[in-house]
Design a protein around this motif. Structure first.
Motif, PDB file in Angstrom:
ATOM      1  N   LEU A 212      -2.793  19.716  -8.751  1.00 27.81           N
ATOM      2  CA  LEU A 212      -3.212  19.745 -10.153  1.00 27.81           C
ATOM      3  C   LEU A 212      -3.949  18.476 -10.558  1.00 27.81           C
ATOM      4  O   LEU A 212      -4.752  18.482 -11.488  1.00 27.81           O
ATOM      5  CB  LEU A 212      -1.954  19.910 -11.038  1.00 27.81           C
ATOM      6  N   PHE A 213      -3.708  17.374  -9.823  1.00 33.12           N
ATOM      7  CA  PHE A 213      -4.218  16.073 -10.231  1.00 33.12           C
ATOM      8  C   PHE A 213      -5.357  15.627  -9.316  1.00 33.12           C
ATOM      9  O   PHE A 213      -5.131  15.358  -8.131  1.00 33.12           O
ATOM     10  CB  PHE A 213      -3.091  15.038 -10.187  1.00 33.12           C
ATOM     11  N   PRO A 214      -6.561  15.555  -9.833  1.00 32.02           N
ATOM     12  CA  PRO A 214      -7.681  15.096  -8.999  1.00 32.02           C
ATOM     13  C   PRO A 214      -7.451  13.658  -8.548  1.00 32.02           C
ATOM     14  O   PRO A 214      -7.010  12.806  -9.329  1.00 32.02           O
ATOM     15  CB  PRO A 214      -8.881  15.200  -9.934  1.00 32.02           C
ATOM     16  N   GLN A 215      -7.721  13.403  -7.268  1.00 32.60           N
ATOM     17  CA  GLN A 215      -7.558  12.048  -6.751  1.00 32.60           C
ATOM     18  C   GLN A 215      -8.769  11.208  -7.143  1.00 32.60           C
ATOM     19  O   GLN A 215      -9.903  11.533  -6.808  1.00 32.60           O
ATOM     20  CB  GLN A 215      -7.395  12.068  -5.228  1.00 32.60           C
ATOM     21  N   GLN A 216      -8.488  10.124  -7.841  1.00 37.35           N
ATOM     22  CA  GLN A 216      -9.537   9.249  -8.341  1.00 37.35           C
ATOM     23  C   GLN A 216      -9.747   8.033  -7.438  1.00 37.35           C
ATOM     24  O   GLN A 216     -10.615   7.201  -7.732  1.00 37.35           O
ATOM     25  CB  GLN A 216      -9.193   8.768  -9.750  1.00 37.35           C
ATOM     26  N   GLY A 217      -8.968   7.926  -6.373  1.00 39.91           N
ATOM     27  CA  GLY A 217      -9.128   6.799  -5.472  1.00 39.91           C
ATOM     28  C   GLY A 217      -7.954   6.685  -4.520  1.00 39.91           C
ATOM     29  O   GLY A 217      -6.927   7.361  -4.678  1.00 39.91           O
ATOM     30  N   PHE A 218      -8.118   5.837  -3.519  1.00 40.68           N
ATOM     31  CA  PHE A 218      -7.077   5.619  -2.503  1.00 40.68           C
ATOM     32  C   PHE A 218      -7.161   4.185  -2.020  1.00 40.68           C
ATOM     33  O   PHE A 218      -8.253   3.623  -1.874  1.00 40.68           O
ATOM     34  CB  PHE A 218      -7.275   6.570  -1.307  1.00 40.68           C
ATOM     35  N   SER A 219      -5.995   3.576  -1.779  1.00 40.51           N
ATOM     36  CA  SER A 219      -5.926   2.267  -1.125  1.00 40.51           C
ATOM     37  C   SER A 219      -4.793   2.306  -0.115  1.00 40.51           C
ATOM     38  O   SER A 219      -3.717   2.847  -0.405  1.00 40.51           O
ATOM     39  CB  SER A 219      -5.674   1.148  -2.143  1.00 40.51           C
ATOM     40  N   ASN A 220      -5.018   1.758   1.071  1.00 42.64           N
ATOM     41  CA  ASN A 220      -3.928   1.705   2.046  1.00 42.64           C
ATOM     42  C   ASN A 220      -3.002   0.525   1.787  1.00 42.64           C
ATOM     43  O   ASN A 220      -2.041   0.324   2.516  1.00 42.64           O
ATOM     44  CB  ASN A 220      -4.466   1.656   3.483  1.00 42.64           C
ATOM     45  N   GLU A 221      -3.278  -0.260   0.757  1.00 43.98           N
ATOM     46  CA  GLU A 221      -2.418  -1.367   0.339  1.00 43.98           C
ATOM     47  C   GLU A 221      -1.861  -1.042  -1.040  1.00 43.98           C
ATOM     48  O   GLU A 221      -2.574  -1.082  -2.045  1.00 43.98           O
ATOM     49  CB  GLU A 221      -3.196  -2.686   0.311  1.00 43.98           C
ATOM     50  N   VAL A 222      -0.573  -0.713  -1.075  1.00 41.63           N
ATOM     51  CA  VAL A 222       0.028  -0.258  -2.326  1.00 41.63           C
ATOM     52  C   VAL A 222      -0.064  -1.323  -3.421  1.00 41.63           C
ATOM     53  O   VAL A 222      -0.151  -0.997  -4.611  1.00 41.63           O
ATOM     54  CB  VAL A 222       1.491   0.166  -2.095  1.00 41.63           C
ATOM     55  N   GLY A 223      -0.085  -2.597  -3.045  1.00 38.79           N
ATOM     56  CA  GLY A 223      -0.159  -3.654  -4.041  1.00 38.79           C
ATOM     57  C   GLY A 223      -1.443  -3.639  -4.846  1.00 38.79           C
ATOM     58  O   GLY A 223      -1.502  -4.196  -5.946  1.00 38.79           O
ATOM     59  N   LEU A 224      -2.499  -2.998  -4.327  1.00 31.71           N
ATOM     60  CA  LEU A 224      -3.778  -2.956  -5.022  1.00 31.71           C
ATOM     61  C   LEU A 224      -3.960  -1.708  -5.884  1.00 31.71           C
ATOM     62  O   LEU A 224      -4.934  -1.608  -6.631  1.00 31.71           O
ATOM     63  CB  LEU A 224      -4.921  -3.039  -3.997  1.00 31.71           C
ATOM     64  N   VAL A 225      -3.032  -0.770  -5.761  1.00 29.02           N
ATOM     65  CA  VAL A 225      -3.157   0.480  -6.500  1.00 29.02           C
ATOM     66  C   VAL A 225      -3.181   0.230  -8.010  1.00 29.02           C
ATOM     67  O   VAL A 225      -3.945   0.867  -8.752  1.00 29.02           O
ATOM     68  CB  VAL A 225      -1.995   1.429  -6.122  1.00 29.02           C
ATOM     69  N   LEU A 226      -2.360  -0.716  -8.459  1.00 32.78           N
ATOM     70  CA  LEU A 226      -2.281  -0.945  -9.907  1.00 32.78           C
ATOM     71  C   LEU A 226      -3.531  -1.614 -10.471  1.00 32.78           C
ATOM     72  O   LEU A 226      -3.733  -1.610 -11.685  1.00 32.78           O
ATOM     73  CB  LEU A 226      -1.042  -1.772 -10.239  1.00 32.78           C
ATOM     74  N   ASP A 227      -4.357  -2.185  -9.618  1.00 26.37           N
ATOM     75  CA  ASP A 227      -5.651  -2.683 -10.078  1.00 26.37           C
ATOM     76  C   ASP A 227      -6.480  -1.518 -10.596  1.00 26.37           C
ATOM     77  O   ASP A 227      -7.085  -1.580 -11.679  1.00 26.37           O
ATOM     78  CB  ASP A 227      -6.361  -3.397  -8.925  1.00 26.37           C
ATOM     79  N   ALA A 228      -6.500  -0.424  -9.823  1.00 28.18           N
ATOM     80  CA  ALA A 228      -7.249   0.761 -10.258  1.00 28.18           C
ATOM     81  C   ALA A 228      -6.649   1.366 -11.516  1.00 28.18           C
ATOM     82  O   ALA A 228      -7.373   1.803 -12.423  1.00 28.18           O
ATOM     83  CB  ALA A 228      -7.274   1.790  -9.123  1.00 28.18           C
ATOM     84  N   VAL A 229      -5.312   1.400 -11.598  1.00 33.54           N
ATOM     85  CA  VAL A 229      -4.653   1.934 -12.795  1.00 33.54           C
ATOM     86  C   VAL A 229      -4.990   1.071 -14.010  1.00 33.54           C
ATOM     87  O   VAL A 229      -5.299   1.576 -15.086  1.00 33.54           O
ATOM     88  CB  VAL A 229      -3.131   2.014 -12.583  1.00 33.54           C
TER      89      VAL A 229
END
Length: 302
Positions: A212-229
Motif C-alpha cells: 500500500l505504501f510507495p517506497q520513496q527511498g532506501f538506505s542500507n545504513e539505518v542511521g541515515l533513514v531519518l535524514d530522508a524522513v
C-alpha cells in the motif's frame, strides 16, 4: 616446516587480490610475499594459485588452505582471549551487530573503555548473514541479531528488547494509513518487515501489506533513514535506539500508537566456547542503563 606467517601472508593475498597491496599491508617486499607463498606451496605440496595475466585465482587446494588458515587464526585469537576470561574490566571485546543496535551500544562500550583502560573494543557493523558467518569463523566472540538463530554450531539467547517507532516528518499531521500511504515509505534492510509488524498490530482492520505504501527511498545504513524522513520524503519504522541517537530527531516525530511492539535482540556465540565474563558484565550494564533511561527508576530485584 610449519610457519604461521606464511599462512598470514596467504590470507592477506587472497583478501587483497594483489601481491603489491599485500606487501604494502604487511610492510614486506613483493618478492618476500612471493617467497612466502612459494614456501607454503612447498610445505603443502600443492599449487595454491592460478594466474590469469595480472589476476590471480585459487586452486581447490588454495581454497581449502584459505579456509583452514582462517580457522587457524580464529582459534588462536579465541585461545588468546580465553586467557583472561575471568576479568570483568580488561581484555578485548570483539562484537558484531546491526546499526540499529550499534548506534547506541558502541558509544556505551567506548564509555566503559574510558572507565577501564584495560578494555579494548573491536566493533563491526554488519548485516544478519554476515554476523552469523563471522561469529562461526571466530572473527567475533559475540554477534547481536534481531532474529533467533538456529544453528548446530551456535548458541543463541534473547538479550534485550526495544520498542519499534513509527517516525514521520515533524510537520506531518496525518493519522491514518491512507495519510501514511500518501507520504510514502523510506526503506532499509529489514525495514519492510518491521513496519509490517508494527502497522498490522495497530491497524488490524485496515492493514493488508506494505504494498500500500510507495517506497520513496532506501538506505542500507539505518542511521541515515531519518535524514530522508526529516526532509519530508517519507515515513519509516525503526528501533527506538535509532531514533534516540539520530542527529535528526528534532526534525522528526514519533507517532504514539495504542499497541507498542517490542523488537527482541539476541546474542549469538560459538557453541562450546566459553564467552569471557567481561561480555556478560557489559551487556548487563547496558540493559540496566537503558532501563533507567526509559523508565526513570532503578531495576527491581527478583
Amino acid at each position: 616446516m610449519f610457519n604461521a606467517q606464511y599462512f598470514r601472508t596467504f590470507i592477506t593475498l587472497v583478501e587483497t587480490g594483489s601481491f603489491t597491496r599485500t606487501a604494502q599491508r604487511l610492510e614486506m617486499t613483493q618478492p618476500g610475499v612471493s617467497q612466502h607463498v612459494r614456501k607454503l606451496e612447498q610445505y603443502l605440496g600443492k599449487p595454491l594459485l592460478e594466474r590469469h595475466g595480472r589476476r590471480i585465482g585459487l586452486t581447490e587446494a588454495g581454497r581449502r588452505a584459505y579456509d583452514y588458515a582462517l580457522r587457524l587464526f580464529a582459534e588462536h585469537e579465541q585461545f588468546r582471549h580465553s586467557l583472561d576470561d575471568d576479568s570483568l574490566y580488561s581484555g578485548e571485546c570483539r562484537i558484531a551487530s546491526p546499526g540499529s543496535v550499534g548506534l547506541m551500544l558502541y558509544p556505551f562500550i567506548l564509555g566503559q573503555q574510558q572507565l577501564n583502560p584495560g578494555l579494548t573494543v573491536s566493533y563491526h557493523f554488519a548485516f544478519h548473514h554476515e554476523i552469523i558467518s563471522d561469529v562461526l569463523a571466530g572473527r567475533h566472540d559475540i554477534g547481536i541479531v534481531s532474529e533467533a538463530v538456529r544453528h548446530t554450531d551456535l548458541d543463541c539467547a534473547s538479550w534485550h528488547e526495544e520498542p519499534l517507532s513509527l517516525v514521520v516528518p515533524a510537520d506531518f499531521a496525518g493519522t491514518t494509513l491512507q495519510d501514511l500511504a500518501s507520504l510514502g515509505f523510506i526503506n532499509y534492510s529489514d525495514g519492510l518487515d518491521k513496519a509490517s509488524i508494527l502497522l498490522r498490530a495497530n491497524f488490524p482492520a485496515e492493514f493488508r501489506s506494505m504494498n500500500l505504501f510507495p517506497q520513496q527511498g532506501f538506505s542500507n545504513e539505518v542511521g541515515l533513514v531519518l535524514d530522508a524522513v526529516a526532509r519530508g520524503l517519507g515515513f519509516s519504522v525503526v528501533s527506538r535506539m535509532v531514533l534516540e541517537t539520530s542527529p535528526w530527531q528534532r526534525q522528526v516525530r514519533e507517532i504514539a500508537l495504542t499497541q507498542p511492539v517490542e523488537e527482541t535482540f539476541y546474542l549469538i556465540s560459538r557453541r562450546g566456547v566459553t564467552v569471557p565474563s567481561r561480555y556478560h558484565c557489559l551487556f548487563e550494564t547496558f540493559c540496566e542503563q537503558r532501563y533507567l533511561e526509559r523508565f526513570g527508576h532503578s531495576v527491581s530485584e527478583g
